[in-house]
Every structure is written in structure tokens, then in C-alpha cells.
Scaffold this motif. Structure first.
Motif, PDB file in Angstrom:
ATOM      1  N   GLY A  23     -16.999  61.508  -1.479  1.00 40.69           N
ATOM      2  CA  GLY A  23     -17.845  60.539  -2.166  1.00 40.69           C
ATOM      3  C   GLY A  23     -19.232  61.089  -2.429  1.00 40.69           C
ATOM      4  O   GLY A  23     -19.820  60.860  -3.483  1.00 40.69           O
ATOM      5  N   ALA A  24     -19.752  61.859  -1.477  1.00 43.26           N
ATOM      6  CA  ALA A  24     -21.078  62.464  -1.637  1.00 43.26           C
ATOM      7  C   ALA A  24     -21.032  63.758  -2.444  1.00 43.26           C
ATOM      8  O   ALA A  24     -21.982  64.081  -3.156  1.00 43.26           O
ATOM      9  CB  ALA A  24     -21.687  62.747  -0.259  1.00 43.26           C
ATOM     10  N   LEU A  25     -19.939  64.487  -2.354  1.00 43.75           N
ATOM     11  CA  LEU A  25     -19.829  65.801  -2.996  1.00 43.75           C
ATOM     12  C   LEU A  25     -19.551  65.719  -4.493  1.00 43.75           C
ATOM     13  O   LEU A  25     -20.078  66.507  -5.279  1.00 43.75           O
ATOM     14  CB  LEU A  25     -18.714  66.608  -2.317  1.00 43.75           C
ATOM     15  CG  LEU A  25     -18.384  67.972  -2.891  1.00 43.75           C
ATOM     16  CD1 LEU A  25     -19.587  68.913  -2.803  1.00 43.75           C
ATOM     17  CD2 LEU A  25     -17.182  68.575  -2.167  1.00 43.75           C
ATOM     18  N   MET A  26     -18.748  64.753  -4.911  1.00 44.65           N
ATOM     19  CA  MET A  26     -18.314  64.682  -6.301  1.00 44.65           C
ATOM     20  C   MET A  26     -19.406  64.135  -7.215  1.00 44.65           C
ATOM     21  O   MET A  26     -20.162  63.240  -6.827  1.00 44.65           O
ATOM     22  CB  MET A  26     -17.057  63.810  -6.411  1.00 44.65           C
ATOM     23  CG  MET A  26     -15.852  64.399  -5.691  1.00 44.65           C
ATOM     24  SD  MET A  26     -14.425  63.271  -5.668  1.00 44.65           S
ATOM     25  CE  MET A  26     -13.895  63.396  -7.387  1.00 44.65           C
ATOM     26  N   THR A  27     -19.466  64.653  -8.430  1.00 42.48           N
ATOM     27  CA  THR A  27     -20.362  64.089  -9.439  1.00 42.48           C
ATOM     28  C   THR A  27     -19.848  62.690  -9.806  1.00 42.48           C
ATOM     29  O   THR A  27     -18.683  62.357  -9.553  1.00 42.48           O
ATOM     30  CB  THR A  27     -20.429  64.964 -10.707  1.00 42.48           C
ATOM     31  OG1 THR A  27     -19.116  65.033 -11.293  1.00 42.48           O
ATOM     32  CG2 THR A  27     -20.940  66.368 -10.400  1.00 42.48           C
ATOM     33  N   ASP A  28     -20.694  61.895 -10.405  1.00 44.76           N
ATOM     34  CA  ASP A  28     -20.298  60.530 -10.766  1.00 44.76           C
ATOM     35  C   ASP A  28     -19.094  60.500 -11.697  1.00 44.76           C
ATOM     36  O   ASP A  28     -18.273  59.594 -11.622  1.00 44.76           O
ATOM     37  CB  ASP A  28     -21.460  59.788 -11.420  1.00 44.76           C
ATOM     38  CG  ASP A  28     -22.582  59.484 -10.436  1.00 44.76           C
ATOM     39  OD1 ASP A  28     -22.340  59.538  -9.207  1.00 44.76           O
ATOM     40  OD2 ASP A  28     -23.702  59.205 -10.898  1.00 44.76           O
TER      41      ASP A  28
END
Length: 128
Positions: free
Chosen positions: A31-36
């Protein structure tokens, strides 16, 4: 950043992701690593956006162990790189390995590398 330093940085991020899939924190880490607008294309043909990945990982059973081999780095322009490798993961010692060629596309956002696209292509595991 030199190729070897970039390769080490992205491989560390990739291992952090796999570690989270083993310890049950995958939803938070990805959730924190992926781009929107990130997308994952999985070996089963599923195409998932960031929200679907986070939801799915919140319910996924953990992996027991994994190995990464045959790592390749391709710089794809300023602030963009592709880390390709063979991933081998086991849910438990008795189950067959999940083996796939994997490609993670990272984009640089300030000082942080973020996952924009991930794809798995399954392969047979000749060692089993």
C-alpha cells in the motif's frame, strides 16, 4: 546512482516486499510502496490496481520462504527502472514451488522509489 547501487537499492525494496508477503504485512508494505495508479499483472491473469492489491493481500495466506535469482536491471529513462528476476516461493515445505519470471517497474519520486507496475510470468520449476 551507479547501476550496481541502483540494482542493490531496488533489490532491497523487492526483498522487503517478499519479506512482507512472508510475515503477513504485505497489505501495508505494498500500500505504501505502490504508486496511486500502479497495476499488478499476476500469473493467473488477474490485473489488479493498487486498491485491489491491498485488499487481496489483507486476506492472503503468507508465503513460507522465497528465493530471488537471475536478477537483471534495465534503466528505462530518467527516474525509471525495471528489475527483472526469477522468483521461487513456497507456502510450505511440502507444497510445490511457485516459480515465475517477474518484472517490477519502479519510478523515482523525490528520493523514494515507488512500484508502478509488476508482472509475473509463470514457468515450470525444472528442479522439482
Amino acid at each position: 546512482m551507479a547501476d550496481t547501487a541502483l540494482r542493490a537499492t531496488l533489490l532491497e525494496i523487492e526483498r522487503r516486499g517478499w519479506d512482507s508477503l512472508c510475515d503477513g504485512t504485505g497489505a501495508q508494505v505494498y500500500g505504501a510502496l505502490m504508486t496511486d495508479d500502479a497495476v499488478m499483472v499476476l500469473a493467473n491473469g488477474a490485473v489488479m490496481d493498487r486498491a485491489a492489491v491491498v485488499d487481496s493481500l489483507g486476506h492472503a495466506p503468507p508465503w513460507g520462504t522465497y528465493a530471488i535469482s537471475d536478477v537483471r536491471l534495465t534503466e528505462a529513462g530518467s527516474g525509471t527502472a525495471v528489475l527483472g528476476y526469477v522468483g521461487r516461493a513456497y507456502r510450505d515445505a511440502e507444497a510445490p514451488a511457485f516459480v515465475a519470471v517477474m518484472a517490477s517497474v519502479y519510478v523515482r519520486s523525490g528520493e523514494t522509489w515507488r512500484l508502478a507496475h509488476y508482472q509475473q510470468t509463470p514457468v515450470s520449476d525444472a528442479s522439482e
